[in-house]
Design an enzyme around this catalytic site. Structure first.
Site, short mmCIF file in Angstrom:
data_model
loop_
_atom_site.label_atom_id
_atom_site.label_comp_id
_atom_site.label_asym_id
_atom_site.label_seq_id
_atom_site.Cartn_x
_atom_site.Cartn_y
_atom_site.Cartn_z
N LYS A 20 0.84 -1.20 0.00
CA LYS A 20 0.00 0.00 0.00
C LYS A 20 0.88 1.26 0.00
O LYS A 20 0.71 2.15 -0.82
CB LYS A 20 -0.90 -0.03 1.24
CG LYS A 20 -1.76 1.19 1.38
CD LYS A 20 -2.47 1.20 2.72
CE LYS A 20 -2.67 2.63 3.17
NZ LYS A 20 -3.03 2.77 4.57
N ASP A 35 -6.14 0.13 -0.02
CA ASP A 35 -6.27 0.04 1.44
C ASP A 35 -7.64 -0.57 1.73
O ASP A 35 -8.32 -1.05 0.82
CB ASP A 35 -6.11 1.42 2.07
CG ASP A 35 -7.33 2.28 1.83
OD1 ASP A 35 -8.13 1.93 0.93
OD2 ASP A 35 -7.51 3.27 2.53
#
Ligand code: SF4
Length: 219
Positions: A127, A145
């Site tokens: 991420k 996310d």
């Protein structure tokens, strides 16, 4: 949800999110376009931390020391004090110190511009690496996310169980022109309207396109 529909949905949401706040990493990145180190710091700090807290902590730290070299020279306790009260501030301070030491020693004080090298830095997962590549460098990547994972599945655009799977599925499916903005749009939307547990479907501008896959409760 098929490809023509995702284009429509993202176009509608892009307009809608202008009235909401930008997520913390987006705020820092807007002020620091082309400064991937600031994106890296704010993303490391943002894990399990409210946006306002992340933004203030990033600002305090970067005002005190704005380069990998200068952060690597700070004592851990000072970094802890500067970034407190972000979640896991002690671990994050250690990760930041080690990351800054690696950047200084192995990368001439610069953030590496590649997924593989970024993933070797402590506290950096896919991420964070994707966010640094897209926001910090303006490269192609998709940062997934919990909001991006959850909403992409609610839309039936992907059918996955883990965020990492979602990233790979989106890389296959999502038109490239949406890669850089997909995270900002879905995170802002997921924080303000399509919130976890019970989203505000009655107020949703894209409700008629959304099959609400697996949704149990809404308002
Ligand atoms: S209809 Fe509900 S579940 Fe679907 S995108 Fe809108 S708020 Fe989210």
């Amino acid at each position: 949800m098929d490809s023509p529909t995702i284009n429509t949905v993202l176009r509608l949401l892009k307009k809608e999110i202008r009235r909401w706040k930008i997520p913390a990493v987006g705020v820092v990145a807007e002020r620091a376009a082309d400064r991937p180190f600031e994106t890296l710091v704010s993303t490391i700090l943002s894990l399990r931390t409210k946006d306002k807290v992340t933004e203030a902590a990033s600002r305090r730290l970067l005002e005190r020391a704005s380069t990998p070299e200068s952060i690597a020279a700070l004592p851990a306790v000072e970094i802890e004090r500067l970034i407190y009260p972000v979640g896991f501030y002690r671990t994050k301070a250690r990760n930041l110190l080690e990351t800054c030491r690696i950047l200084t020693e192995d990368f001439e004080g610069k953030v590496p511009r590649g997924m593989e090298a970024l993933l070797k830095l402590p506290g950096v997962g896919r991420k964070t690496a994707n966010l640094v590549l897209t926001v910090g460098f303006g490269d192609y990547g998709i940062c997934v996310d919990t909001h991006v994972h959850r909403i992409s599945n609610l839309w039936g655009y992907v059918k996955t169980t883990m965020p990492e799977e979602t990233e790979y599925a989106l890389r296959e499916k999502l038109p490239r022109r949406h890669w850089k903005t997909y995270n900002d749009i879905l995170v802002t939307f997921g924080q303000n309207l399509c919130v976890p547990v019970s989203p505000w479907c009655s107020r949703c501008p894209v409700a008629r396109y959304c099959p609400r896959v697996g949704l149990k409760k809404s308002r």
